[in-house]
Design a protein around this motif. Structure first.
Motif, PDB file in Angstrom:
ATOM      1  N   PRO A 110       0.829  -1.203   0.000  1.00 34.49           N
ATOM      2  CA  PRO A 110       0.000   0.000   0.000  1.00 34.49           C
ATOM      3  C   PRO A 110       0.864   1.254   0.000  1.00 34.49           C
ATOM      4  O   PRO A 110       1.885   1.322   0.692  1.00 34.49           O
ATOM      5  N   ASP A 111       0.488   2.209  -0.776  1.00 33.26           N
ATOM      6  CA  ASP A 111       1.185   3.483  -0.828  1.00 33.26           C
ATOM      7  C   ASP A 111       0.760   4.306   0.388  1.00 33.26           C
ATOM      8  O   ASP A 111      -0.416   4.649   0.513  1.00 33.26           O
ATOM      9  N   PRO A 112       1.689   4.632   1.298  1.00 34.29           N
ATOM     10  CA  PRO A 112       1.287   5.379   2.489  1.00 34.29           C
ATOM     11  C   PRO A 112       0.823   6.785   2.175  1.00 34.29           C
ATOM     12  O   PRO A 112       0.217   7.447   3.016  1.00 34.29           O
ATOM     13  N   PHE A 113       1.099   7.242   0.971  1.00 34.26           N
ATOM     14  CA  PHE A 113       0.690   8.579   0.571  1.00 34.26           C
ATOM     15  C   PHE A 113      -0.707   8.547  -0.051  1.00 34.26           C
ATOM     16  O   PHE A 113      -1.641   9.166   0.425  1.00 34.26           O
ATOM     17  N   ALA A 114      -0.846   7.744  -1.108  1.00 39.08           N
ATOM     18  CA  ALA A 114      -2.108   7.741  -1.852  1.00 39.08           C
ATOM     19  C   ALA A 114      -3.225   7.015  -1.124  1.00 39.08           C
ATOM     20  O   ALA A 114      -4.400   7.227  -1.420  1.00 39.08           O
ATOM     21  N   SER A 115      -2.889   6.135  -0.178  1.00 38.33           N
ATOM     22  CA  SER A 115      -3.929   5.381   0.518  1.00 38.33           C
ATOM     23  C   SER A 115      -4.585   6.165   1.644  1.00 38.33           C
ATOM     24  O   SER A 115      -5.493   5.665   2.292  1.00 38.33           O
ATOM     25  N   ARG A 116      -4.132   7.380   1.874  1.00 37.65           N
ATOM     26  CA  ARG A 116      -4.686   8.201   2.952  1.00 37.65           C
ATOM     27  C   ARG A 116      -5.527   9.335   2.384  1.00 37.65           C
ATOM     28  O   ARG A 116      -5.440   9.689   1.223  1.00 37.65           O
ATOM     29  N   ARG A 132      -9.167  12.165   3.546  1.00 34.80           N
ATOM     30  CA  ARG A 132     -10.526  12.278   4.081  1.00 34.80           C
ATOM     31  C   ARG A 132     -11.348  13.209   3.202  1.00 34.80           C
ATOM     32  O   ARG A 132     -10.824  14.008   2.436  1.00 34.80           O
ATOM     33  N   ASN A 133     -12.646  13.096   3.387  1.00 32.49           N
ATOM     34  CA  ASN A 133     -13.574  14.029   2.749  1.00 32.49           C
ATOM     35  C   ASN A 133     -13.327  14.145   1.246  1.00 32.49           C
ATOM     36  O   ASN A 133     -13.342  15.239   0.667  1.00 32.49           O
ATOM     37  N   GLY A 134     -13.074  12.985   0.624  1.00 35.34           N
ATOM     38  CA  GLY A 134     -12.908  12.954  -0.817  1.00 35.34           C
ATOM     39  C   GLY A 134     -11.548  13.377  -1.315  1.00 35.34           C
ATOM     40  O   GLY A 134     -11.331  13.490  -2.529  1.00 35.34           O
ATOM     41  N   ARG A 135     -10.589  13.590  -0.413  1.00 35.13           N
ATOM     42  CA  ARG A 135      -9.241  14.001  -0.824  1.00 35.13           C
ATOM     43  C   ARG A 135      -8.274  12.833  -0.703  1.00 35.13           C
ATOM     44  O   ARG A 135      -8.556  11.848  -0.006  1.00 35.13           O
ATOM     45  N   GLN A 136      -7.123  12.916  -1.348  1.00 35.54           N
ATOM     46  CA  GLN A 136      -6.156  11.825  -1.374  1.00 35.54           C
ATOM     47  C   GLN A 136      -4.790  12.308  -0.924  1.00 35.54           C
ATOM     48  O   GLN A 136      -4.340  13.375  -1.318  1.00 35.54           O
ATOM     49  N   GLY A 137      -4.135  11.511  -0.088  1.00 31.35           N
ATOM     50  CA  GLY A 137      -2.758  11.795   0.273  1.00 31.35           C
ATOM     51  C   GLY A 137      -2.572  12.182   1.723  1.00 31.35           C
ATOM     52  O   GLY A 137      -3.519  12.201   2.522  1.00 31.35           O
ATOM     53  N   LEU A 138      -1.323  12.469   2.065  1.00 29.66           N
ATOM     54  CA  LEU A 138      -0.952  12.972   3.375  1.00 29.66           C
ATOM     55  C   LEU A 138      -0.517  14.423   3.244  1.00 29.66           C
ATOM     56  O   LEU A 138      -0.028  14.845   2.196  1.00 29.66           O
ATOM     57  N   ARG A 139      -0.703  15.181   4.301  1.00 28.28           N
ATOM     58  CA  ARG A 139      -0.241  16.561   4.327  1.00 28.28           C
ATOM     59  C   ARG A 139       0.522  16.800   5.618  1.00 28.28           C
ATOM     60  O   ARG A 139       0.198  16.237   6.658  1.00 28.28           O
ATOM     61  N   ARG A 162      -1.211  21.953  21.749  1.00 28.11           N
ATOM     62  CA  ARG A 162       0.020  21.303  21.304  1.00 28.11           C
ATOM     63  C   ARG A 162       0.333  21.717  19.859  1.00 28.11           C
ATOM     64  O   ARG A 162      -0.021  21.020  18.909  1.00 28.11           O
ATOM     65  N   PRO A 163       1.008  22.828  19.671  1.00 24.95           N
ATOM     66  CA  PRO A 163       1.414  23.215  18.312  1.00 24.95           C
ATOM     67  C   PRO A 163       2.543  22.323  17.813  1.00 24.95           C
ATOM     68  O   PRO A 163       3.219  21.644  18.592  1.00 24.95           O
ATOM     69  N   GLY A 164       2.758  22.312  16.517  1.00 28.36           N
ATOM     70  CA  GLY A 164       3.834  21.522  15.937  1.00 28.36           C
ATOM     71  C   GLY A 164       3.481  21.043  14.546  1.00 28.36           C
ATOM     72  O   GLY A 164       2.449  21.429  13.979  1.00 28.36           O
ATOM     73  N   VAL A 165       4.335  20.186  13.982  1.00 31.24           N
ATOM     74  CA  VAL A 165       4.086  19.604  12.671  1.00 31.24           C
ATOM     75  C   VAL A 165       3.206  18.371  12.849  1.00 31.24           C
ATOM     76  O   VAL A 165       3.535  17.470  13.628  1.00 31.24           O
ATOM     77  N   VAL A 166       2.101  18.335  12.135  1.00 30.65           N
ATOM     78  CA  VAL A 166       1.167  17.207  12.168  1.00 30.65           C
ATOM     79  C   VAL A 166       1.108  16.610  10.772  1.00 30.65           C
ATOM     80  O   VAL A 166       0.790  17.304   9.804  1.00 30.65           O
ATOM     81  N   VAL A 167       1.437  15.331  10.647  1.00 29.20           N
ATOM     82  CA  VAL A 167       1.337  14.619   9.372  1.00 29.20           C
ATOM     83  C   VAL A 167       0.084  13.766   9.431  1.00 29.20           C
ATOM     84  O   VAL A 167      -0.013  12.830  10.226  1.00 29.20           O
ATOM     85  N   THR A 168      -0.885  14.098   8.607  1.00 25.39           N
ATOM     86  CA  THR A 168      -2.162  13.402   8.667  1.00 25.39           C
ATOM     87  C   THR A 168      -2.857  13.487   7.308  1.00 25.39           C
ATOM     88  O   THR A 168      -2.276  13.935   6.325  1.00 25.39           O
ATOM     89  N   ASP A 169      -4.105  13.059   7.272  1.00 25.46           N
ATOM     90  CA  ASP A 169      -4.831  12.951   6.015  1.00 25.46           C
ATOM     91  C   ASP A 169      -5.035  14.296   5.331  1.00 25.46           C
ATOM     92  O   ASP A 169      -5.447  15.270   5.973  1.00 25.46           O
ATOM     93  N   ALA A 170      -4.799  14.309   4.027  1.00 23.59           N
ATOM     94  CA  ALA A 170      -5.271  15.435   3.233  1.00 23.59           C
ATOM     95  C   ALA A 170      -6.785  15.474   3.328  1.00 23.59           C
ATOM     96  O   ALA A 170      -7.451  14.440   3.377  1.00 23.59           O
ATOM     97  N   GLY A 171      -7.330  16.666   3.367  1.00 28.26           N
ATOM     98  CA  GLY A 171      -8.782  16.798   3.464  1.00 28.26           C
ATOM     99  C   GLY A 171      -9.312  16.821   4.872  1.00 28.26           C
ATOM    100  O   GLY A 171     -10.530  16.961   5.080  1.00 28.26           O
ATOM    101  N   ILE A 172      -8.451  16.678   5.881  1.00 22.34           N
ATOM    102  CA  ILE A 172      -8.892  16.825   7.264  1.00 22.34           C
ATOM    103  C   ILE A 172      -9.388  18.259   7.451  1.00 22.34           C
ATOM    104  O   ILE A 172      -8.954  19.177   6.761  1.00 22.34           O
ATOM    105  N   THR A 173     -10.300  18.458   8.356  1.00 21.28           N
ATOM    106  CA  THR A 173     -10.795  19.806   8.609  1.00 21.28           C
ATOM    107  C   THR A 173     -10.019  20.429   9.764  1.00 21.28           C
ATOM    108  O   THR A 173      -9.341  19.740  10.533  1.00 21.28           O
TER     109      THR A 173
END
Length: 585
Positions: free
Chosen positions: A395-401, A403-410, A420-431
């Motif tokens: 599975p591609d860890p990038f394309a398999s992620r 939300r809300n009709g979007r693809q990838g990680l951001r 807790r500020p900082g860098v968050v790596v999570t689903d593209a399309g998260i609100t």
């Protein structure tokens, strides 16, 4: 670089003869006071034994300032002589960049120590402006206190930099203690180094591509399937860029942008200080697939420890593979506009960082006039983890992620009024609401969401009622916003959107390169008009439209976004009637 064509481009970049003059340069030289031997010695030391190259002018200026604490007029004149450039040209380059201190004849040099206090969005919300005022009286005349734009540590606001040592979550006491300690340098981060990276399987993909075991077309197809886009802000598809540059005539060059100056952005710093070789491996893969003959890496001056780290790790990489294409590490000098690809290229060539008119695009006519593959650090950081699983059938860890009709990680740089500020790596399309609740521990105690910047200072502003809009490319345009480099700045009921928009516009006015009138005059005029208790909505809207339509580059085109967002979503703060945006989609 072995390619004679590129060498000739570099030499011609240094020629730059002026237009016709009634007085020859020889005549002017005879009229000038002779340079003291100490000035020529200083210039010679700045060259450090190199054959003088005009494209390395900014590197030489850094060496002069690092050694002497400022740029003195006779040193600049001696450097111009060594490079066979006009004195005016060296002066105009030095005076363009904020981090150079020019001392004219008869002037006093600045104090030996400078404390820089960030005044951009996150730090301003955390009291940075007040901190600077307090330090100016507390530290005395022997220390210069400067209010400066974003220093790339928004998750630790407010931030002061003592010499080159950042003081995080700073207050007057901690900064004064740092001054008294005598420590001026930032320690190297605890990053994954070359040996550890290789021991964990690093560079295997690069070696497979290099040996021909994996074809370049296969790599590009994997990037295409994953939908990888440029993650510096523009969002151009990476695979298409590789194909475009590969189709151009050789020699082809590469420029890597680590000049993340957008207020609210610090993701590239995070990746570089934790796992730099993942980026380097992606860069080398791109170099082989596209057919690159030389690489220039441009890193912002605000990251001195990361620059030392990267220089050392690149030495290890060169030692392992001596036949690599040449790699040069270049140091920025404090100019946000150099985050724009063509302005960065101008800076690498030793010039003022002014964006070029397009076409031609840098993929066709870029660095030293050659086709150039330009990338942001994070885009290259993802290459290994996209391509390797795709070739292994996993599975591609990038394309398999997504939300809300979007693809990838951001990679979201989150700062402001969150726990807790900082860098968050999570689903593209998260609100925004999901991002804050799931990854940032919610809002700070006592704070309620009032609004947010979805894409740094230039990405516009949205109110709390639009906190359920998916955060990704192409989802925010209906609201006059964009995600850019995914810098999320969250503000609460204790903040005012108009004050933050004013802060952003003053930043753009300060950082405008001055090349085009709509941006140079427009940002300054807008900043002035926005200080009025009641905004002239019609005039500001007209001014913003003109800036967006007529500015040469993205700085002037995006600068009106926060201002227009206030008029649209927070009109009650500026005494104007607002629009009903509930139906926007």
């Amino acid at each position: 670089m072995s390619t004679s064509m590129i060498d000739e481009k570099q030499r011609s970049a240094g020629a730059r003869p002026g237009k016709g003059s009634r007085e020859s340069s020889a005549d002017r030289a005879r009229r000038r006071e002779p340079l003291p031997p100490s000035a020529r010695l200083a210039a010679s030391a700045a060259l450090a034994g190199e054959t003088p190259r005009a494209d390395r002018l900014i590197e030489y200026l850094h060496r002069l300032q690092d050694e002497h604490g400022a740029l003195f007029a006779d040193h600049l004149a001696a450097l111009a002589e060594a490079l066979q450039l006009a004195r005016a040209e060296v002066y105009e380059v030095a005076s363009f960049y904020h981090h150079f201190d020019i001392v004219r004849a008869g002037e006093a040099a600045p104090p030996a120590l400078t404390v820089r206090v960030c005044e951009s969005l996150g730090c301003a919300m955390a009291g940075g402006v007040e901190l600077a005022a307090s330090l100016a009286t507390r530290l005395g005349a022997d220390v210069r206190v400067q209010r400066v734009p974003c220093v790339g540590r928004c998750d630790s606001a407010p931030v002061a930099v003592v010499g080159q040592k950042p003081v995080l979550h700073a207050d007057a006491d901690s900064v004064a203690a740092a001054v008294a300690s005598g420590e001026r340098d930032e320690p190297l981060p605890d990053a994954i180094r070359f040996d550890a990276y290789r021991a964990a399987g690093g560079y295997r993909l690069w070696q497979a591509v290099r040996s021909g075991e994996i074809a370049g077309d296969t790599v590009i197809a994997a990037l295409d399937a994953a939908g990888l886009r440029g993650l510096g802000g523009a969002g151009f598809p990476a695979a298409r860029k590789w194909r475009t540059v590969a189709a151009q005539p050789a020699p082809r060059l590469m420029a890597v942008n680590i000049d993340e100056g957008e207020p609210g952005t610090f993701k590239d710093r995070h990746y570089l200080e934790t796992d730099p070789h993942r980026f380097i491996e992606g860069m080398l893969i791109a170099t082989h697939v596209v057919g690159i003959d030389g690489i220039w890496i441009y890193i912002r001056d605000e990251y001195p420890a990361l620059r030392r780290l990267l220089a050392g790790e690149l030495d290890r990489v060169r030692a392992a593979w001596p036949d690599l294409s040449p790699i040069e590490l270049r140091r920025g000098a404090g100019a946000y506009v150099c985050g724009e690809e063509s302005a960065m290229i101008e800076s690498i060539e030793g010039k003022r960082g002014m964006p070029r008119l397009r076409p031609p695009y840098v993929a066709e006519v870029g660095l030293f006039g050659r086709p150039t593959l330009e990338h942001n650090l994070e885009t290259l950081w993802w290459v290994r983890d996209i391509v390797a699983p795709a070739l292994a059938g996993g599975p591609d860890p990038f394309a398999s992620r997504g939300r809300n009709g979007r693809q990838g990680l951001r990679s979201f740089s989150v700062s402001g009024r969150v726990l807790r500020p900082g860098v968050v790596v999570t689903d593209a399309g998260i609100t925004l609401r999901e991002l804050v609740d799931e990854h940032c521990g919610g809002m700070l105690p006592g704070h309620e969401l009032y609004g947010y910047f979805p894409g740094g200072a230039s990405g516009g502003m949205l109110p709390a009622r639009l906190a359920d809009v998916p955060l990704d490319f192409d989802t925010l345009g209906a609201y006059g916003c964009f995600i850019g480099s995914a810098a999320i700045v969250v503000f609460s009921q204790f903040d005012r959107a108009r004050v933050l928009a004013e802060n952003a516009m003053e930043f753009f006015a300060h950082e405008s390169c001055g090349q085009c009138t709509p941006c140079r005059v427009g940002t300054a005029k807008a900043a002035e008009l926005m200080k009025q208790p009641t905004w002239d909505a019609a005039l500001l809207t007209e001014l913003g439209t003109l800036m967006m339509d007529a500015s040469i580059c993205g700085l002037g085109q995006a600068a009106p976004n926060p201002m227009q967002s206030v008029l649209r979503f927070f009109p009650h703060e500026v005494g104007v009637a607002g629009e009903n945006e509930e139906g926007a989609a």
